[in-house]
Design a protein around this motif. Structure first.
Motif, mmCIF file in Angstrom:
data_model
loop_
_atom_site.group_PDB
_atom_site.id
_atom_site.type_symbol
_atom_site.label_atom_id
_atom_site.label_comp_id
_atom_site.label_asym_id
_atom_site.label_seq_id
_atom_site.Cartn_x
_atom_site.Cartn_y
_atom_site.Cartn_z
ATOM 1 N N MET A 1 13.081 -11.478 5.942
ATOM 2 C CA MET A 1 11.696 -11.548 6.331
ATOM 3 C C MET A 1 11.065 -10.156 6.200
ATOM 4 O O MET A 1 11.647 -9.160 6.559
ATOM 5 N N ALA A 2 9.847 -10.122 5.698
ATOM 6 C CA ALA A 2 9.152 -8.851 5.490
ATOM 7 C C ALA A 2 8.773 -8.231 6.829
ATOM 8 O O ALA A 2 8.565 -8.922 7.817
ATOM 9 N N GLN A 3 8.696 -6.906 6.834
ATOM 10 C CA GLN A 3 8.271 -6.178 8.025
ATOM 11 C C GLN A 3 6.783 -6.476 8.281
ATOM 12 O O GLN A 3 6.021 -6.632 7.334
ATOM 13 N N PRO A 4 6.369 -6.517 9.559
ATOM 14 C CA PRO A 4 4.939 -6.718 9.833
ATOM 15 C C PRO A 4 4.125 -5.566 9.257
ATOM 16 O O PRO A 4 4.580 -4.430 9.208
ATOM 17 N N ARG A 5 2.928 -5.878 8.826
ATOM 18 C CA ARG A 5 2.019 -4.849 8.292
ATOM 19 C C ARG A 5 1.619 -3.909 9.399
ATOM 20 O O ARG A 5 1.450 -4.312 10.544
ATOM 21 N N GLN A 6 1.429 -2.665 9.043
ATOM 22 C CA GLN A 6 1.015 -1.626 9.977
ATOM 23 C C GLN A 6 -0.378 -1.134 9.579
ATOM 24 O O GLN A 6 -0.622 -0.862 8.404
ATOM 25 N N PRO A 7 -1.291 -0.995 10.548
ATOM 26 C CA PRO A 7 -2.620 -0.457 10.233
ATOM 27 C C PRO A 7 -2.509 0.922 9.582
ATOM 28 O O PRO A 7 -1.682 1.738 9.963
ATOM 29 N N GLY A 8 -3.351 1.141 8.567
ATOM 30 C CA GLY A 8 -3.410 2.429 7.900
ATOM 31 C C GLY A 8 -2.349 2.651 6.844
ATOM 32 O O GLY A 8 -2.346 3.684 6.184
ATOM 33 N N VAL A 9 -1.443 1.681 6.666
ATOM 34 C CA VAL A 9 -0.371 1.822 5.685
ATOM 35 C C VAL A 9 -0.635 0.842 4.539
ATOM 36 O O VAL A 9 -0.556 -0.373 4.724
ATOM 37 N N PRO A 10 -0.962 1.355 3.344
ATOM 38 C CA PRO A 10 -1.206 0.449 2.212
ATOM 39 C C PRO A 10 0.040 -0.363 1.871
ATOM 40 O O PRO A 10 1.169 0.120 2.021
ATOM 41 N N TYR A 11 -0.178 -1.580 1.425
ATOM 42 C CA TYR A 11 0.928 -2.432 1.000
ATOM 43 C C TYR A 11 1.247 -2.101 -0.459
ATOM 44 O O TYR A 11 0.335 -1.860 -1.260
ATOM 45 N N PRO A 12 2.523 -2.073 -0.842
ATOM 46 C CA PRO A 12 2.859 -1.733 -2.238
ATOM 47 C C PRO A 12 2.199 -2.700 -3.229
ATOM 48 O O PRO A 12 2.141 -3.904 -2.989
ATOM 49 N N ARG A 13 1.722 -2.137 -4.327
ATOM 50 C CA ARG A 13 1.101 -2.952 -5.376
ATOM 51 C C ARG A 13 2.147 -3.841 -6.044
ATOM 52 O O ARG A 13 3.304 -3.471 -6.174
ATOM 53 N N LEU A 14 1.695 -4.967 -6.512
ATOM 54 C CA LEU A 14 2.504 -5.845 -7.348
ATOM 55 C C LEU A 14 2.569 -5.207 -8.736
ATOM 56 O O LEU A 14 1.538 -4.754 -9.253
ATOM 57 N N PRO A 15 3.759 -5.088 -9.336
ATOM 58 C CA PRO A 15 3.812 -4.499 -10.682
ATOM 59 C C PRO A 15 2.893 -5.248 -11.650
ATOM 60 O O PRO A 15 2.720 -6.463 -11.541
ATOM 61 N N LEU A 16 2.309 -4.511 -12.579
ATOM 62 C CA LEU A 16 1.442 -5.139 -13.579
ATOM 63 C C LEU A 16 2.253 -6.133 -14.409
ATOM 64 O O LEU A 16 3.434 -5.894 -14.695
ATOM 65 N N PRO A 17 1.635 -7.240 -14.808
ATOM 66 C CA PRO A 17 2.368 -8.231 -15.605
ATOM 67 C C PRO A 17 2.661 -7.705 -17.012
ATOM 68 O O PRO A 17 1.860 -6.967 -17.585
ATOM 69 N N GLU A 18 3.823 -8.071 -17.535
ATOM 70 C CA GLU A 18 4.169 -7.682 -18.907
ATOM 71 C C GLU A 18 3.452 -8.568 -19.908
ATOM 72 O O GLU A 18 3.114 -8.129 -21.002
ATOM 73 N N THR A 19 3.248 -9.817 -19.542
ATOM 74 C CA THR A 19 2.510 -10.750 -20.405
ATOM 75 C C THR A 19 1.464 -11.444 -19.545
ATOM 76 O O THR A 19 0.606 -10.790 -19.004
#
Length: 172
Positions: free
Chosen positions: A1-19
């Motif tokens: 299970m993912a850690q709860p989001r924290q205020p002020g902390v950006p969430y990691p971007r999803l890698p750009l799609p290859e196609t």
């Protein structure tokens, strides 16, 4: 299970799609990045070419979005249309190979009829040349904005029309 989001902390971007974009993976990432997404009742996300440009369509369940009258809660519908516009711009940028931040600059809604059943929202550029104008601004200035329109339908009935301007921020 993912850690709860924290205020002020950006969430990691999803890698750009290859196609082509994997919309299921994008929807999963969106639910992790923005916790309230899981409560919005989004059943499916699709993209298609439309006369106005690329259309982003969401199918949604009414049950998690009910108000005290048994119809769609305006606040939930407003959140959905605003978020869908943000997603349209984010997906468009990803298709261009760009990883830039998007923010809503302004948004408005016009409620036309009550939402009484499961529904769909369709998001398209407000002006056919909008994507090309945004691409040019990004090329010359590194930032820009685009106006989008969202239309919410129960069956064939237009229940809500929203519009917004979304800004693409200059890269870091």
């Amino acid at each position: 299970m993912a850690q709860p989001r924290q205020p002020g902390v950006p969430y990691p971007r999803l890698p750009l799609p290859e196609t082509q974009e994997d919309l299921v993976a994008f929807q999963q990432w969106l639910g992790e990045a923005i916790p309230m997404v899981g409560a919005l009742g989004i059943q499916s996300v699709t993209q298609s070419a439309a006369q106005e440009g690329v259309a982003l369509t969401w199918q949604l369940a009414l049950s998690p979005n009910l108000n005290d009258k048994g119809t769609g809660f305006g606040g939930a519908l407003t959140a959905q249309t605003t978020l869908q516009g943000w997603c349209w711009v984010t997906l468009w940028l990803r298709a261009q190979g760009r990883a830039q931040d998007v923010v809503v600059a302004e948004a408005s809604q016009r409620f036309i009829a009550p939402v009484t059943s499961d529904y769909r929202i369709i998001c398209t550029p407000s002006e056919p040349q909008g994507p090309e104008q945004l691409a040019e601004k990004l090329h010359t200035r590194g930032k820009g904005s685009i106006a989008l329109t969202q239309q919410l339908y129960c069956g064939d009935t237009l229940c809500l029309e929203a519009s917004g301007r979304y800004a693409v921020l200059a890269g870091a």
